[in-house]
Design a protein around this motif. Structure first.
Motif, mmCIF file in Angstrom:
data_model
loop_
_atom_site.group_PDB
_atom_site.id
_atom_site.type_symbol
_atom_site.label_atom_id
_atom_site.label_comp_id
_atom_site.label_asym_id
_atom_site.label_seq_id
_atom_site.Cartn_x
_atom_site.Cartn_y
_atom_site.Cartn_z
ATOM 1 N N CYS A 50 -82.407 72.680 -20.727
ATOM 2 C CA CYS A 50 -81.730 73.076 -19.481
ATOM 3 C C CYS A 50 -82.422 74.277 -18.848
ATOM 4 C CB CYS A 50 -80.265 73.423 -19.745
ATOM 5 S SG CYS A 50 -79.184 72.018 -19.995
ATOM 6 N N ALA A 51 -82.748 75.252 -19.671
ATOM 7 C CA ALA A 51 -83.429 76.450 -19.154
ATOM 8 C C ALA A 51 -84.817 76.094 -18.631
ATOM 9 C CB ALA A 51 -83.519 77.510 -20.251
ATOM 10 N N ARG A 52 -85.538 75.236 -19.370
ATOM 11 C CA ARG A 52 -86.881 74.827 -18.934
ATOM 12 C C ARG A 52 -86.805 74.080 -17.613
ATOM 13 N NH1 ARG A 52 -90.872 77.200 -19.376
ATOM 14 N NH2 ARG A 52 -90.642 77.384 -21.617
ATOM 15 N N SER A 66 -94.832 84.204 -10.046
ATOM 16 C CA SER A 66 -94.386 85.099 -11.099
ATOM 17 C C SER A 66 -93.907 84.324 -12.331
ATOM 18 C CB SER A 66 -93.308 86.013 -10.531
ATOM 19 O OG SER A 66 -92.104 85.921 -11.171
ATOM 20 N N PRO A 67 -94.409 84.697 -13.501
ATOM 21 C CA PRO A 67 -94.035 83.959 -14.714
ATOM 22 C C PRO A 67 -92.574 84.190 -15.101
ATOM 23 C CG PRO A 67 -95.404 85.844 -15.281
ATOM 24 C CD PRO A 67 -95.341 85.784 -13.779
ATOM 25 N N LYS A 68 -91.968 83.139 -15.589
ATOM 26 C CA LYS A 68 -90.580 83.164 -16.058
ATOM 27 C C LYS A 68 -90.572 82.664 -17.500
ATOM 28 C CE LYS A 68 -89.220 84.320 -11.941
ATOM 29 N NZ LYS A 68 -88.829 85.698 -11.673
ATOM 30 N N PHE A 69 -89.662 83.190 -18.297
ATOM 31 C CA PHE A 69 -89.641 82.891 -19.723
ATOM 32 C C PHE A 69 -88.231 82.539 -20.186
ATOM 33 C CE2 PHE A 69 -92.896 86.033 -18.805
ATOM 34 C CZ PHE A 69 -94.031 85.415 -19.319
ATOM 35 N N GLY A 123 -87.167 72.503 -28.140
ATOM 36 C CA GLY A 123 -86.706 72.432 -26.756
ATOM 37 C C GLY A 123 -87.580 73.186 -25.774
ATOM 38 N N GLY A 124 -88.479 74.064 -26.270
ATOM 39 C CA GLY A 124 -89.449 74.708 -25.389
ATOM 40 C C GLY A 124 -89.235 76.173 -25.051
ATOM 41 N N VAL A 125 -88.592 76.950 -25.922
ATOM 42 C CA VAL A 125 -88.413 78.375 -25.612
ATOM 43 C C VAL A 125 -89.737 79.133 -25.730
ATOM 44 C CG1 VAL A 125 -85.992 78.360 -26.332
ATOM 45 C CG2 VAL A 125 -87.762 79.079 -27.957
#
Length: 183
Positions: A50-52, A65-68, A113-115
Motif C-alpha cells: 500500500c505504501a509503495r 525528491s526521493p520518498k521512502f 512487500g518492498g520497504v
C-alpha cells in the motif's frame, strides 16, 4: 487498502519524505489476541505494498525528491523484561526466541512487500527491542541480503524520563547502539 493508500498519499503531499507502514502490532504474538496470528506475514506484505503504491502514484505527478517506506516493527502486547503476574516476578508470558521469531516473520513480510528501512516501533521494553534487532540482523544474514537502515522509536512512559521497564533514554540508546540505528 485504498483508504490506507490515500492516507499515505496525503502525507506525501504534505511533504513527508518517509511514510510508515500501517503495521503497528502486526506480529503473530499481538495478532493472537484477535485469532489472526496466521495473517501476520500477509498483513505486513500488504501494508508495505500500500505504501509503495502511494509512492509510485505520487511520483507520477511529483517526480524528483526521493520518498521512502519505513516498515514498522512491533510493538508487542507482551514484554520480556517484566512479569505480567505480580505474584510471580520471574514469570514471562513469552520467551526471547518467540519474540524474535514473531519479529522475524514481520521483517520478512515488510521486506517482501518492498520497504526501504525498518522502524522498531514504540519500544517500552529494551529487551523486546533487542529481540527485534536480533531478528532483523538474522533475517538479512540468513538470506544473504544487505541489511536495511534501522530506526528505533523508544517510548518514555511518564515524567520520570524512563521506559516502562525502567531505563533512561540514555540507557536505552546504549543498549541498542550496536544496531547502528539511522535514528
Amino acid at each position: 487498502p485504498k483508504i490506507i493508500q490515500a492516507i499515505h498519499t496525503e502525507y506525501l503531499h504534505a511533504g513527508a519524505d518517509i511514510i510508515e507502514t500501517n503495521t503497528f502490532s502486526s506480529t503473530a504474538i499481538a495478532q493472537a489476541d484477535y485469532d489472526m496470528q496466521s495473517l501476520a506475514y500477509q498483513l505486513n506484505v500488504a501494508a508495505a505494498q500500500c505504501a509503495r503504491a502511494a509512492i509510485d502514484q505520487f511520483y507520477e505527478t511529483n517526480p524528483g525528491s526521493p520518498k521512502f517506506i519505513a516498515g514498522a516493527i512491533g510493538p508487542l502486547n507482551k514484554t520480556l523484561s517484566l512479569s505480567p503476574d505480580v505474584n510471580n516476578p520471574g514469570y514471562r508470558a513469552v520467551s526471547f526466541d518467540e519474540v524474535a521469531d514473531a519479529y522475524s516473520e514481520q521483517v520478512r513480510g515488510l521486506v517482501d512487500g518492498g520497504v526501504d528501512l525498518l522502524l522498531v516501533e514504540t519500544i517500552f521494553d529494551t529487551l523486546n527491542a533487542k529481540a527485534a534487532i536480533y531478528a532483523i540482523k538474522k533475517y538479512f544474514r540468513d538470506n544473504g541480503r544487505p541489511g536495511l537502515p534501522i530506526m528505533i522509536s523508544g517510548t518514555i512512559t511518564d515524567a520520570s524520563g524512563r521506559t516502562l521497564s525502567g531505563q533512561t533514554l540514555e540507557a536505552l540508546y546504549i543498549s541498542v547502539m550496536h544496531a547502528h540505528p539511522l535514528s
